[in-house]
Design an enzyme around this catalytic site. Sequence first.
Site, mmCIF file in Angstrom:
data_model
loop_
_atom_site.group_PDB
_atom_site.id
_atom_site.type_symbol
_atom_site.label_atom_id
_atom_site.label_comp_id
_atom_site.label_asym_id
_atom_site.label_seq_id
_atom_site.Cartn_x
_atom_site.Cartn_y
_atom_site.Cartn_z
ATOM 1 N N ASP A 94 70.899 -24.577 42.692
ATOM 2 C CA ASP A 94 70.921 -23.941 41.948
ATOM 3 C C ASP A 94 72.054 -24.425 41.779
ATOM 4 O OD1 ASP A 94 70.372 -21.584 39.999
ATOM 5 O OD2 ASP A 94 70.692 -20.229 41.615
ATOM 6 N N PHE B 251 71.600 -28.367 34.615
ATOM 7 C CA PHE B 251 72.423 -29.136 33.673
ATOM 8 C C PHE B 251 73.456 -28.882 32.253
ATOM 9 C CE2 PHE B 251 71.837 -33.332 36.357
ATOM 10 C CZ PHE B 251 72.167 -32.734 37.079
ATOM 11 N N ARG B 252 72.817 -27.764 31.864
ATOM 12 C CA ARG B 252 73.826 -26.817 30.726
ATOM 13 C C ARG B 252 73.365 -28.165 29.429
ATOM 14 N NH1 ARG B 252 73.252 -22.178 33.266
ATOM 15 N NH2 ARG B 252 74.971 -22.403 34.581
ATOM 16 N N PRO C 124 77.753 -15.325 36.436
ATOM 17 C CA PRO C 124 77.395 -16.117 37.755
ATOM 18 C C PRO C 124 76.641 -17.310 38.342
ATOM 19 C CG PRO C 124 75.380 -15.110 36.944
ATOM 20 C CD PRO C 124 76.621 -15.294 36.118
ATOM 21 N N GLY C 125 77.450 -17.954 39.372
ATOM 22 C CA GLY C 125 77.301 -18.912 40.115
ATOM 23 C C GLY C 125 78.464 -20.032 39.959
#
Length: 445
Positions: free
Chosen positions: A329, A76-77, A343-344
Site C-alpha cells: 500500500d 504511483f500517483r 493517510p498513508g
Amino acid sequence: MENTGRKTLIYNARLVDEGMDKEKQALLISGGTIEKVMDNHEAASLTTGAGSADLDLFDAHGQIVMPAFIDMHAHFRDPGLTQKEDLESGSRAAAAGGFGTLVLMPNTSPVVSTQEAALANDRRGHEIGLADLFQSVSITRDFDGKTISHLDGLDSASVPLITEDGHEVQDSSVMLEAMKIAAKKNIIVSCHCEDPFLAAAARPFRQAALEKLAAGDREEAARLLAKADELLRLAEDVATDRNIRLAATAGCHLHLCHVSTAHCLESAIRAKKAGQELSLEVTPHHIGLTGETQPDIFNIVNPPLRAEKDRQALIEALINGEADAVATDHAPHTEQDKRNGSPGFSGLETALAVCFTNLVLDSGMSMQTLSARMSAAPARLLALADRGLIKEGYRADLVVVDAERVWTVHGAAFQSRGKFSPWEGKELTGKVTATFHGGKQVFSL
C-alpha cells in the site's frame, strides 16, 4: 549491468524461494531468464575456457537471492499527482525495495477508468525498464459510484484487477453487477473495505486530533484518534462482510486489500474454508506497528494502525497461509499533505526489512514462507506463470538480500518522492543490496 548478447552468472548465493533454501548456489542468466540453477562448484567451471569472456560475474558473497517481490497494491500517483510520485520515481523505489512487478491503484487525476489509460501506464513502465507495472482500473467510472459500462471493454490479460481503492462502492446493487462482470471476465475485484458513512463519521475526530497535535496536546489527540479508529474499525468490519457476501453471490474472485482487524481476518478465513474464491493481503505497517504508540501526524493511515491483538492475528495468518500476500500500500505524499492529514506513507523501500524483522526474526517465519508471501503467492493470484520462483525458464527477476545488515531508516534517502515513513529513525534488520529485472541489474546499494 547490461546483458544484451551476454550471460550473467550469480554465484556464491543462498537461493531461497517458497520451495528451496540452499547455500553455495549459482544462477546462470541468459536473455532475461534463468538458464540454469547449479552449485558453486559447477559454476566455477563456467568462468574459464571458451565462452567465459562473454560472462558477467556477480558475487553474492553468501547473501540471500530470492525471486523479486510482487506488490499487489501500490500508488504511483501518475497521472495528475506527480508532485507525490510518478512512474519513474516509483519504479526507482520499487527497484530499491526489491520489487519487480507491481499493481498500481487507479486513484489518480484523472482516475484510470479505461483499459487504454491502463495500458498507457503499463507501456511507460516498460520503457522505464525498472519493474513491470500493471495499472488497475476503477470499478466505477471516475469513482462516480454508479457507472460500470467501461468494465465491458476490459480484458483480464491486460487488466487483471479492478478496484475502487481509497473509496468504497456505496451502492450494493452496483457492486454486485460489477462483480458479475468481473466473474465472467476472470478479473480480480480488489476491495478497500470501508463503509463510507462510518468513515465520514470518523473524519471530524481525526481532524480535531490533527489540530490538537499541532497545538502539542498529545493526550487529547490520542483520545480523539481512538474515537476515530473505533468508527473506522467498524467501517472495515461491516464493509468486509458485505463484500464477501456480494462476491459469493456474483462468483467472482474477491481480493481484500490491507486487512487490518481480527474480525475481517476471521470473516475471510471462514469464507475461504467454505470454498469461496477469496484472497487477502496484509501490509508491512500493520504487522510492524500498532495504534497504541504516541500519535503522530506522519503515522496516519487508512485503515488505521490497530491493536496488538490484531497485529498478532495478522502475523499468525501470514505464517500459516490463511493470509495470502504481503502488499505495501505504498502511498507517498508531500510533507504538506501529511501535515494536512493525508493517510498513508512510502512503503516499498522498507517492506523487506519490516517483514524480515517482524516475521522472520521476531515471529519465527521461515525465509521460504516469506518468499511465498512476497513473490510466489501474488504471482499465482495474478496468473503470472513466469515469475515468483527460482526455476529454469523463469524470468530473472531477482533480489539480493543481506539478512544480517542492521540499518536505520532515513526517508530523505528514499528513491521515492514520498519521504515519510513511520519507521523514521528506527533500526531494522535485512537490506536489499541488489535487484535484477529481466536479467539486468537495476539497483545496487
